[in-house]
Design an enzyme around this catalytic site. Structure first.
Site, PDB file in Angstrom:
ATOM      1  N   TYR A   1      14.441  -3.665   4.304  1.00  0.00           N
ATOM      2  CA  TYR A   1      12.861  -3.949   3.090  1.00  0.00           C
ATOM      3  C   TYR A   1      13.160  -2.286   2.665  1.00  0.00           C
ATOM      4  O   TYR A   1      12.463  -1.136   3.886  1.00  0.00           O
ATOM      5  CB  TYR A   1      11.782  -4.276   2.612  1.00  0.00           C
ATOM      6  CG  TYR A   1      12.206  -5.874   3.457  1.00  0.00           C
ATOM      7  CD1 TYR A   1      12.256  -6.622   1.389  1.00  0.00           C
ATOM      8  CD2 TYR A   1      11.607  -6.434   4.540  1.00  0.00           C
ATOM      9  CE1 TYR A   1      12.452  -8.505   2.296  1.00  0.00           C
ATOM     10  CE2 TYR A   1      12.612  -7.755   5.001  1.00  0.00           C
ATOM     11  CZ  TYR A   1      12.622  -8.847   3.664  1.00  0.00           C
ATOM     12  OH  TYR A   1      12.757 -10.166   3.682  1.00  0.00           O
ATOM     13  N   GLU A   2      13.031  -1.473   1.402  1.00  0.00           N
ATOM     14  CA  GLU A   2      12.984  -0.184   1.247  1.00  0.00           C
ATOM     15  C   GLU A   2      11.978   0.912   1.516  1.00  0.00           C
ATOM     16  O   GLU A   2      12.714   1.815   1.763  1.00  0.00           O
ATOM     17  CB  GLU A   2      13.607  -0.170  -0.235  1.00  0.00           C
ATOM     18  CG  GLU A   2      12.552  -0.389  -1.458  1.00  0.00           C
ATOM     19  CD  GLU A   2      13.077  -0.363  -2.257  1.00  0.00           C
ATOM     20  OE1 GLU A   2      13.579  -1.175  -2.980  1.00  0.00           O
ATOM     21  OE2 GLU A   2      13.069   0.716  -3.365  1.00  0.00           O
ATOM     22  N   SER A   3      10.553   0.387   1.508  1.00  0.00           N
ATOM     23  CA  SER A   3       9.180   0.730   2.114  1.00  0.00           C
ATOM     24  C   SER A   3       9.459   1.275   3.663  1.00  0.00           C
ATOM     25  O   SER A   3       8.481   2.742   4.108  1.00  0.00           O
ATOM     26  CB  SER A   3       8.154   0.220   2.221  1.00  0.00           C
ATOM     27  OG  SER A   3       7.999  -0.828   2.657  1.00  0.00           O
TER      28      SER A   3
ATOM     29  N   LEU B   1      10.996   5.857   3.670  1.00  0.00           N
ATOM     30  CA  LEU B   1      11.968   5.760   3.186  1.00  0.00           C
ATOM     31  C   LEU B   1      13.149   6.261   3.737  1.00  0.00           C
ATOM     32  O   LEU B   1      14.718   6.709   3.108  1.00  0.00           O
ATOM     33  CB  LEU B   1      11.971   6.339   1.484  1.00  0.00           C
ATOM     34  CG  LEU B   1      10.738   5.753   0.548  1.00  0.00           C
ATOM     35  CD1 LEU B   1      10.518   5.988  -0.250  1.00  0.00           C
ATOM     36  CD2 LEU B   1      11.769   4.035   0.533  1.00  0.00           C
TER      37      LEU B   1
END
Lengths: 351, 299
Positions: free
Chosen positions: B71-73, B102
């Site tokens: 998940y991108e965070s 990130l």
């Protein structure tokens, strides 16, 4: 940008009101911590910024948040240089205030991508002037005609925090790896970072995802830390590997419990999705928005007063479980959350 | 007496893995399961918020338990117990391998070439799989302004393959996007101002052969041919090929249709409803199970 210093900084401890008064100014280039509207947004700081009436802000950040929602609600942002103009994901995706201001020609939007903004802050953090990145070649993000700040005549070098070009595409010169895009370092003036704990000297710690908050802290000239609690430095130094921001980059520490509401602070409190849905609904009608702002921003005497309006029941529901770091009591959808002990995928198939 | 989580988990293997009948499931369930079917057990998946996330979580609980979800965070291999509302939700970080930021997800994982499957949304898509999530109309004076790229353009061009979920309408399925946020198999070469195959624009980079592989809409599932042009692979129950053509802004290739999109099975529906989104955050409603299945659950 690399700034050769003659002496070390010393962090001061200020109240929310004092910190905003001292570190904000009209036209500032500023970055906020967290991720979208859900995680560690320095909302109290943005809220106080709205109350003190600062204008023409240039937000240079990875995406919108509760902070930019509030600032756009009073049309305080002149330039938003970012990669995602939403704020609430599943609780109100697009920032309606932003869309309204943009369509009226009251603000400039400069589009990048998520990875590009992360790397721009990484370059800023390590003192490099630019950084190469592959993605996304062939996207209109790198269409030379779509340079909003350039079109507005703002890439002339007058503002040292606005790069002279949005990007440069060039042939990769070292290994022959095709075309690559050079991105300018992000160099805002002020970082506002919400954390779980800060020592009285400025050392800061959070739990959960890091997003690009460490990069932001190092890329900006000045760093204001908003902490759920100020704790003795000695305690943070028992497990230094858990700390992310060293005190020597920090200018100011503010202790503000519930200061990220309605976003979450993992292991402290969860995000308030129903409250965010109400904010989103209010923003769709300017009269409703004005009422909402009067009630939740301008009427309360202090941030504590604002949190007090939520009531004890709501705060208890939002309080995070000490094991998972989030709450299973808050009603996020139409049904309550089930009690789970183990993720299904792990229970059935291991890791 | 409601069953405990453990009892519900034990029930999964006793629920028949056979296709549910029309009327026993809703469209978002069909779409989420269609997403899940795109995930392989050896994938490293990078997905966006919404139905893509629900779909890959379902896959992780059923057909692809060892798929690694990013998940991108900054989350690496989150093992969720409660459905996240955001890719930075602490629920997504549960029992993850490592937590970073990130730079980890877009740099160390994505640009370094580890991500095998991206799963994303979009506002509009062109016949080459290029996606627009930015604006409609003149870029500086848009009639509609959307959120903009986020991670869409990074993931959609650097993951080995990428699938999209899009609401299908004539104005969203277009010959050429007004604004290309995420290039598909054809895109602009801004040096020469020519519209070219992605393989030529990205020639020499490590990502020239990365791009869209599938599109799931509310009407069907689509794939891409050797020239990088989209074609209809299957149509959803109750939808005709003619209706699909009417909701497409270009001449759609329907010569390779394999048939109806597979219905979700009772077991898949059970996992989706009871374990992925029992809070009804993404799914609008929970339907009753047919009596035979309900008696198994009650039994």
């Amino acid at each position: 940008m690399p700034r050769i210093r003659d002496k070390a900084k010393k962090a001061e401890i200020l109240s929310l009101e004092e910190a905003v008064k001292k570190y904000m100014h009209d036209g500032i280039v500023c970055a906020f911590s967290g991720f979208t509207g859900f995680n560690r947004n320095p909302v109290a700081f943005a809220w106080e910024t709205v109350r003190q009436g600062f204008k023409d802000l240039h937000i240079l950040d990875r995406h919108g948040s509760v902070c930019t929602w509030l600032l756009n609600a009073v049309n305080a942002i002149r330039i938003q240089e970012t990669d995602w103009m939403g704020w609430g994901e599943m609780a109100g995706k697009l920032d309606v205030n932003l869309e309204r201001n943009y369509k009226r020609g009251q603000m400039i939007l400069e589009d990048y991508s998520h990875g590009a903004m992360a790397l721009r802050f990484l370059a800023g953090a390590i003192g490099s002037p630019f950084i190469p990145y592959y993605a996304p070649l062939g996207s209109d993000l790198y269409n030379p005609d779509y340079d909003a700040l350039g079109r507005a005549g703002m890439r002339n070098g007058d503002n040292p925090r606005i790069a002279r070009k949005k990007f440069i595409q060039m042939e990769e010169p070292f290994y022959g790896d095709g075309e690559v895009v050079l991105l300018p370092a992000a160099r805002p003036e002020l970082a506002v970072i919400h954390v779980a704990q800060a020592g009285e000297k400025g050392t800061a710690r959070w739990r959960g995802v890091g997003t690009i908050d460490k990069e932001i802290a190092f890329a900006c000239d000045k760093v204001v830390i908003i902490a759920e609690e100020i704790v003795p430095e000695a305690d943070l130094r028992k497990h230094p590997e858990s700390n992310q921001i060293p005190y020597f980059v920090v200018d100011c520490v503010v202790e503000q419990p519930w200061g990220a509401y309605p976003s979450s602070v993992p292991f402290y409190y969860d995000y308030d999705a129903p409250f965010m849905r109400i904010m989103d609904a209010a923003s769709r009608n300017e009269e409703e928005l004005k009422k909402w702002l009067d009630e939740w921003v301008f009427s309360p005497k202090t941030w504590e007063d604002m949190i007090d309006k939520l009531g004890v029941k709501r705060l208890l529901d939002l309080r995070a479980d000490s094991v998972t770091g989030y709450s299973t009591r808050i009603l996020r959808g139409k049904k309550p959350a089930p009690r789970m002990k183990m993720p299904l995928s792990v229970a059935r198939s291991g890791y | 007496m409601p069953k405990s989580v453990e009892e519900m988990m034990e029930l999964i293997d006793r629920i028949p893995d056979e296709a549910a009948k029309p009327g026993e499931f809703i469209l978002p369930e069909l779409m989420a399961i269609a997403v899940a079917h795109e995930v392989r057990d050896d994938d490293i998946v990078f997905a966006g918020t919404g139905l893509p996330m629900v779909g890959i979580m379902t896959a992780n609980m059923l057909n692809a338990p060892h798929a690694l979800l990013i998940y991108e965070s900054g989350i690496c291999d989150g093992k969720t117990m409660h459905v996240p509302m955001s890719v930075c939700d602490q629920r997504a970080a549960n029992m993850s391998s490592t937590l970073g930021g990130l730079v980890d997800t877009f740099g160390f994982y994505l640009q370094q070439g580890f991500v095998t499957l991206g799963f994303l949304g979009g506002a509009a898509i062109d016949k080459y799989g290029g996606v627009n999530v930015t604006s409609i109309g003149d870029y500086f004076h848009p009639s509609h302004r959307f959120t903009g790229s986020g991670g869409n353009s990074d993931i959609g061009t650097m993951a080995r393959r990428t699938a999209f979920i899009i609401l299908q309408e004539k104005r969203r399925f277009v010959e050429r996007n007004e604004y290309t946020t995420t290039p598909g198999w054809w895109c602009w070469d801004f040096k020469t101002r020519e519209w070219k195959p992605k393989k030529e624009v990205w020639k020499g980079t490590p990502f020239a052969h990365c791009g869209p592989c599938a599109v799931v809409t509310n009407m069907g599932v689509y794939r891409f041919d050797e020239q990088g042009i989209i074609y209809l692979d299957s149509y959803h129950p109750g939808v005709t090929v003619t209706q699909i053509q009417e909701n497409c802004g270009f001449d759609l290739n329907v010569s390779r249709v394999t048939g109806e999109t597979p219905h979700p099975t009772y077991r898949e529906l059970f996992v989706l409803r009871e374990f992925v989104d029992p809070e009804l955050i993404f799914l609008p409603t929970k339907m009753d199970y047919p009596p035979a299945i309900q008696s198994l659950i009650d039994g």
